[in-house]
Design a protein around this motif. Structure first.
Motif, PDB file in Angstrom:
ATOM      1  N   PRO A   6       2.070   6.503  -3.063  1.00  0.00           N
ATOM      2  CA  PRO A   6       2.232   7.497  -1.996  1.00  0.00           C
ATOM      3  C   PRO A   6       1.906   8.919  -2.413  1.00  0.00           C
ATOM      4  N   ASN A  21      -0.526  10.710  -0.138  1.00  0.00           N
ATOM      5  CA  ASN A  21      -1.505   9.633  -0.063  1.00  0.00           C
ATOM      6  C   ASN A  21      -1.060   8.479   0.834  1.00  0.00           C
ATOM      7  N   ARG A  22      -0.923   8.787   2.114  1.00  0.00           N
ATOM      8  CA  ARG A  22      -0.739   7.752   3.134  1.00  0.00           C
ATOM      9  C   ARG A  22      -1.719   8.065   4.275  1.00  0.00           C
ATOM     10  N   HIS A  24      -3.594   6.425   6.192  1.00  0.00           N
ATOM     11  CA  HIS A  24      -3.562   5.590   7.391  1.00  0.00           C
ATOM     12  C   HIS A  24      -2.532   6.081   8.400  1.00  0.00           C
ATOM     13  N   ARG A  25      -1.582   6.922   7.948  1.00  0.00           N
ATOM     14  CA  ARG A  25      -0.595   7.522   8.842  1.00  0.00           C
ATOM     15  C   ARG A  25      -0.651   9.058   8.765  1.00  0.00           C
ATOM     16  N   ASN A  27      -0.708  10.867   6.323  1.00  0.00           N
ATOM     17  CA  ASN A  27       0.193  11.300   5.252  1.00  0.00           C
ATOM     18  C   ASN A  27       1.602  11.639   5.741  1.00  0.00           C
ATOM     19  N   ASN A  30       7.363   9.051   4.184  1.00  0.00           N
ATOM     20  CA  ASN A  30       8.427   8.048   4.215  1.00  0.00           C
ATOM     21  C   ASN A  30       9.275   8.187   2.951  1.00  0.00           C
ATOM     22  N   MET A  33       7.432   8.356  -0.426  1.00  0.00           N
ATOM     23  CA  MET A  33       6.740   9.622  -0.664  1.00  0.00           C
ATOM     24  C   MET A  33       7.727  10.735  -0.992  1.00  0.00           C
ATOM     25  N   ASP A  67       7.542  10.189   8.861  1.00  0.00           N
ATOM     26  CA  ASP A  67       7.129   8.946   9.498  1.00  0.00           C
ATOM     27  C   ASP A  67       8.335   8.382  10.239  1.00  0.00           C
TER      28      ASP A  67
END
Length: 274
Positions: A6, A21-22, A24-25, A27, A30, A33, A67
């Motif tokens: 993350p 480093n997320r 797809h969402r 960043n 969560n 992270m 998130d």
């Protein structure tokens, strides 16, 4: 480090880069992270080789805030300790707040490199940095009100100091999305740089900051942070104490000698009291 982590870390001399480093969402943060970021900030603060830090996001976005889905590995963002649904939300938010404080108190300059969106806690994460570089395509929002929650991650403290109370209320109570030009006009972005130039710009900026006198820059950063809540008398007293510390380092002597010789100083932060 692997792309599945993350938070990515890289070093260029004295400049540490942390990349959320997320992608797809966008960043969104969560639990994993939060934990990785908190650990990385603590480690960096105690690493004498780190002279500047760049915080950025992967995949063309900075950070979409918390998130709120809670529907994938890493869990709900408020469960930062991983203790599960029995944990009290206030305890969990306090743990997240510790990360905001760690960022604020880092002893070296921190640059937020913002591409794409920075919203909610993600925008306040950027505002917690000392300098913010964005692209014309960057977008910002204090989106909390649209989610039925109130401003957090230091926004209630940062925004009034940066833009004044009335503009802070506008941003928070309406939750509008603003562009980089508006954010720059309000003083919430330091520079707006073309997307194809931002990597070079931030790389050069990081090296310039890392080349500065580390003890003096730590003192100056702390004085500026503290000065917003102090009287002039308090600020002057703090400056006097800081200068006394500075003149006990080799950097003060190096800076003066370089000026007299017409050369570039090389700062080390070394103690120089005989």
């Amino acid at each position: 480090m692997t792309d599945g982590q993350p938070l990515l870390q890289s070093r260029d001399g004295g400049v540490l880069t942390l990349t959320l480093n997320r992608p797809h969402r966008k960043n969104a943060i969560n639990r994993d992270m939060w934990a990785s970021l908190g650990e990385a900030l603590t480690t960096a603060a105690n690493d004498p080789e780190v002279r500047a830090l760049v915080l950025t996001g992967a995949g063309g976005a900075f950070c979409a805030g918390l998130d709120l889905t809670g529907g994938e590995p890493g869990g709900h963002p408020l469960d930062v300790s991983g203790r599960g649904p029995g944990a009290h939300p206030l305890d969990e938010i306090r743990r997240a707040n510790e990360i905001a404080l760690r960022l604020h108190h880092l002893p070296f300059p921190v640059v937020a490199k913002v591409t794409g969106v920075a919203v909610g806690a993600g925008w306040n994460l950027a505002l917690g940095c000392d300098l913010v570089v964005a692209t014309p395509e960057s977008r910002f929002s204090q989106i909390f009100v649209r989610r039925g929650i109130s401003v957090d991650f230091g926004g209630s403290w940062l925004l009034p100091k940066l833009v004044g109370l009335q503009q802070a209320k506008r941003l928070v109570l309406l939750g509008e999305m603003i562009d980089a030009a508006e954010a720059h006009r309000l003083g919430l972005v330091t520079w707006v740089v073309a997307e194809e130039e931002i990597d070079t710009f931030v790389g050069d900026l990081g090296r310039r900051l890392a080349a500065g006198p580390p003890v003096a820059m730590t003192q100056s950063k702390a004085l500026l942070n503290e000065g917003a809540d102090r009287t002039l008398s308090d600020a002057l007293a703090g400056e006097a104490r800081a200068q006394t510390v500075n003149f006990a380092t080799a950097d003060a002597h190096e800076g003066i000698a370089a000026f007299l010789d017409g050369t570039d100083p090389v700062f080390t932060g070394e103690w120089a009291v005989k």
